[in-house]
Design a protein around this motif. Sequence first.
Motif, PDB file in Angstrom:
ATOM      1  N   ALA A 163       0.892  -1.028  -0.052  1.00 49.21           N
ATOM      2  CA  ALA A 163      -0.105  -0.365  -0.142  1.00 49.21           C
ATOM      3  C   ALA A 163       1.118   1.186  -0.018  1.00 49.21           C
ATOM      4  O   ALA A 163       0.111   2.453  -0.318  1.00 49.21           O
ATOM      5  N   GLU A 164       1.814   1.420   0.583  1.00 50.63           N
ATOM      6  CA  GLU A 164       2.931   2.694   0.609  1.00 50.63           C
ATOM      7  C   GLU A 164       3.592   2.210  -0.802  1.00 50.63           C
ATOM      8  O   GLU A 164       4.064   3.153  -0.860  1.00 50.63           O
ATOM      9  N   GLY A 165       3.225   2.106  -1.475  1.00 55.61           N
ATOM     10  CA  GLY A 165       4.042   1.857  -2.555  1.00 55.61           C
ATOM     11  C   GLY A 165       5.706   1.244  -2.875  1.00 55.61           C
ATOM     12  O   GLY A 165       6.311   1.668  -3.783  1.00 55.61           O
ATOM     13  N   GLN A 166       6.000   0.209  -2.091  1.00 52.58           N
ATOM     14  CA  GLN A 166       7.336  -0.012  -1.989  1.00 52.58           C
ATOM     15  C   GLN A 166       7.353  -1.278  -3.252  1.00 52.58           C
ATOM     16  O   GLN A 166       6.386  -1.987  -4.175  1.00 52.58           O
ATOM     17  N   SER A 167       8.736  -0.889  -4.057  1.00 50.95           N
ATOM     18  CA  SER A 167       8.955  -2.247  -4.572  1.00 50.95           C
ATOM     19  C   SER A 167       9.295  -3.831  -4.079  1.00 50.95           C
ATOM     20  O   SER A 167       9.858  -3.781  -3.027  1.00 50.95           O
ATOM     21  N   LEU A 168       8.590  -4.266  -3.983  1.00 50.15           N
ATOM     22  CA  LEU A 168       8.653  -6.137  -3.700  1.00 50.15           C
ATOM     23  C   LEU A 168       8.310  -6.791  -4.464  1.00 50.15           C
ATOM     24  O   LEU A 168       8.240  -7.021  -5.634  1.00 50.15           O
ATOM     25  N   VAL A 169       8.590  -8.126  -3.825  1.00 50.68           N
ATOM     26  CA  VAL A 169       8.114  -9.638  -4.362  1.00 50.68           C
ATOM     27  C   VAL A 169       7.391 -10.187  -3.110  1.00 50.68           C
ATOM     28  O   VAL A 169       7.411  -9.887  -2.273  1.00 50.68           O
ATOM     29  N   PRO A 170       5.423 -11.101  -3.170  1.00 47.91           N
ATOM     30  CA  PRO A 170       5.100 -11.743  -2.852  1.00 47.91           C
ATOM     31  C   PRO A 170       5.921 -12.692  -2.089  1.00 47.91           C
ATOM     32  O   PRO A 170       6.821 -13.414  -2.383  1.00 47.91           O
ATOM     33  N   VAL A 171       5.684 -12.505  -0.328  1.00 45.34           N
ATOM     34  CA  VAL A 171       6.232 -13.580   0.434  1.00 45.34           C
ATOM     35  C   VAL A 171       4.756 -14.239   1.352  1.00 45.34           C
ATOM     36  O   VAL A 171       4.148 -13.830   1.331  1.00 45.34           O
ATOM     37  N   GLN A 172       5.453 -15.645   1.226  1.00 42.58           N
ATOM     38  CA  GLN A 172       4.467 -16.041   2.084  1.00 42.58           C
ATOM     39  C   GLN A 172       5.014 -16.458   3.461  1.00 42.58           C
ATOM     40  O   GLN A 172       6.092 -16.944   3.980  1.00 42.58           O
ATOM     41  N   ALA A 173       4.893 -16.681   4.877  1.00 46.21           N
ATOM     42  CA  ALA A 173       5.112 -17.228   5.812  1.00 46.21           C
ATOM     43  C   ALA A 173       5.423 -18.554   5.579  1.00 46.21           C
ATOM     44  O   ALA A 173       4.386 -18.937   5.527  1.00 46.21           O
ATOM     45  N   GLY A 174       6.294 -18.736   6.651  1.00 46.66           N
ATOM     46  CA  GLY A 174       7.131 -20.291   5.961  1.00 46.66           C
ATOM     47  C   GLY A 174       7.774 -20.216   4.883  1.00 46.66           C
ATOM     48  O   GLY A 174       8.193 -21.675   4.461  1.00 46.66           O
ATOM     49  N   GLU A 175       7.937 -20.167   3.983  1.00 49.08           N
ATOM     50  CA  GLU A 175       8.523 -19.868   2.158  1.00 49.08           C
ATOM     51  C   GLU A 175       9.694 -19.852   2.289  1.00 49.08           C
ATOM     52  O   GLU A 175      10.302 -18.836   3.278  1.00 49.08           O
ATOM     53  N   ARG A 176      10.699 -20.657   1.929  1.00 47.39           N
ATOM     54  CA  ARG A 176      11.866 -21.396   2.022  1.00 47.39           C
ATOM     55  C   ARG A 176      11.963 -20.969   0.438  1.00 47.39           C
ATOM     56  O   ARG A 176      11.678 -21.320  -0.738  1.00 47.39           O
ATOM     57  N   LEU A 177      13.500 -19.866   0.840  1.00 47.08           N
ATOM     58  CA  LEU A 177      13.718 -19.564  -0.276  1.00 47.08           C
ATOM     59  C   LEU A 177      15.783 -19.578   0.018  1.00 47.08           C
ATOM     60  O   LEU A 177      16.451 -19.103   0.458  1.00 47.08           O
ATOM     61  N   THR A 178      16.130 -20.014  -1.389  1.00 43.85           N
ATOM     62  CA  THR A 178      18.159 -20.348  -1.013  1.00 43.85           C
ATOM     63  C   THR A 178      18.228 -18.208  -1.630  1.00 43.85           C
ATOM     64  O   THR A 178      18.102 -18.296  -1.952  1.00 43.85           O
ATOM     65  N   GLU A 179      19.658 -19.216  -0.270  1.00 42.71           N
ATOM     66  CA  GLU A 179      19.771 -17.504  -1.107  1.00 42.71           C
ATOM     67  C   GLU A 179      19.967 -16.646  -2.804  1.00 42.71           C
ATOM     68  O   GLU A 179      19.934 -15.616  -2.121  1.00 42.71           O
ATOM     69  N   ARG A 180      20.440 -17.620  -3.235  1.00 43.87           N
ATOM     70  CA  ARG A 180      20.710 -17.235  -4.762  1.00 43.87           C
ATOM     71  C   ARG A 180      18.791 -16.672  -4.973  1.00 43.87           C
ATOM     72  O   ARG A 180      18.672 -16.006  -6.304  1.00 43.87           O
ATOM     73  N   GLN A 181      17.818 -17.462  -5.143  1.00 41.70           N
ATOM     74  CA  GLN A 181      16.385 -16.952  -5.347  1.00 41.70           C
ATOM     75  C   GLN A 181      15.850 -15.712  -4.675  1.00 41.70           C
ATOM     76  O   GLN A 181      15.788 -14.974  -4.777  1.00 41.70           O
TER      77      GLN A 181
END
Length: 413
Positions: A163-181
């Motif tokens: 809502a603040e207009g930030q540059s984002l990607v959607p995320v979810q609680a517990g989502e696992r991302l590798t360092e590269r991702q």
Amino acid sequence: MTNASPPEPPARRGRGPSRRTLLIALTLTAAVGAGGGAAVGLRGHDSTVAVADWVGDGATGVPEPGVTTAPPTPTAATLPASYRVPGAAPRLPWPATGQAHVEVQGIGPVGSSGGQTPRPIASVTKVMTAYVILRDHPLEPGAAGPTLTVTAAEAARYPRERAEGQSLVPVQAGERLTERQALIALLLPSADNVARILARWDAGSIEAFVAKMNATAADLGMRHTRYTDPSGLDAATTSTAADQVRLGHAALRSAALRQIVRLPSATIPVAGTVTNYNRLLGRSGVIGLKTGSMSAAGGCLLFAATRRVDGRTVTIVGAVFGQHGSVLSGLPQALSASERLITAVGAALDTHRVLRAGQPVAMPDGGRVAVPAQDLTVVGWPGLTYRLSTPDGGTVAAVSPAGTATTVRTEPA
């Protein structure tokens, strides 16, 4: 058959034949001369080239047949203290507003415009975030690296941040991302939320990570830079074009980062396919690094581009900041201004011969003479000056303003 007598020599006028001995000797000694503050010297032993009898007319000195004469002394050009690429310095198409700075990696600065007063740099900040992460958690190119998990609190903040207009990607609680991702999300779609997630993962808190960012900037000599957040969303995060180019050189030493920033798009969990905001990729030799745009900073770009110059690959690193128009036009202006600079610098680069193979060179103080084993060439632009030095007894080096040396082996003349 009779043997013909040799012809009589020309009549001499009142003088008998004479015999003169001419000693031709070339003594090669170590020498030291001043060259831009650098010691200049060549191999340090003595050698006598030739001694010969010279027999001939006392008046003309013409040698008599059958007599060996000394070889001529080599014509040696004095090795100067420096070499300046011929011509006038190129006039570059600097942006009319904001500030810019361009260097050629390993050679030196080409120039700057707009002064170097610290200013907001928006998401260019994320280059330092990625640099610190990769320093603390090194990755091989293509490797996934360790996994980080999105916390419930980080996921819960997403709606408000959006809502603040930030540059984002959607995320979810517990989502696992590798360092590269996570680095892909940080550097391609410029995700502010992932910058904060990476900071917490690396240092335990955003505050602790920002302290690392500032310590790293100090270590790199970025004297006009101050980080207050890992994303650049805070306008109090400020730097200069020259400081960010210094960081760009350091960041490009990471093969993993180089590989990521040149991706036009990639796929990550939850967000799916994400696209790189750097629309110059694949044009004008551009291989990265990072865009930035917000009202306080205007359009910003830290860029790297490669050029082939007479068989050598050189990398142009530069930054263009403060390109203001509408919120949407600032970044395109920064991209266009950067591309014009890249094109102009690339056109100015050429190979120049400093010393010719086989041409003797002598020290200015009359010391020893040596011969380059091959041409000594440098890449540069008109007006650029290389310092010439002799780092050891058998080489001559052309040292660029960035401190990189191009050397040629020498032998005694």
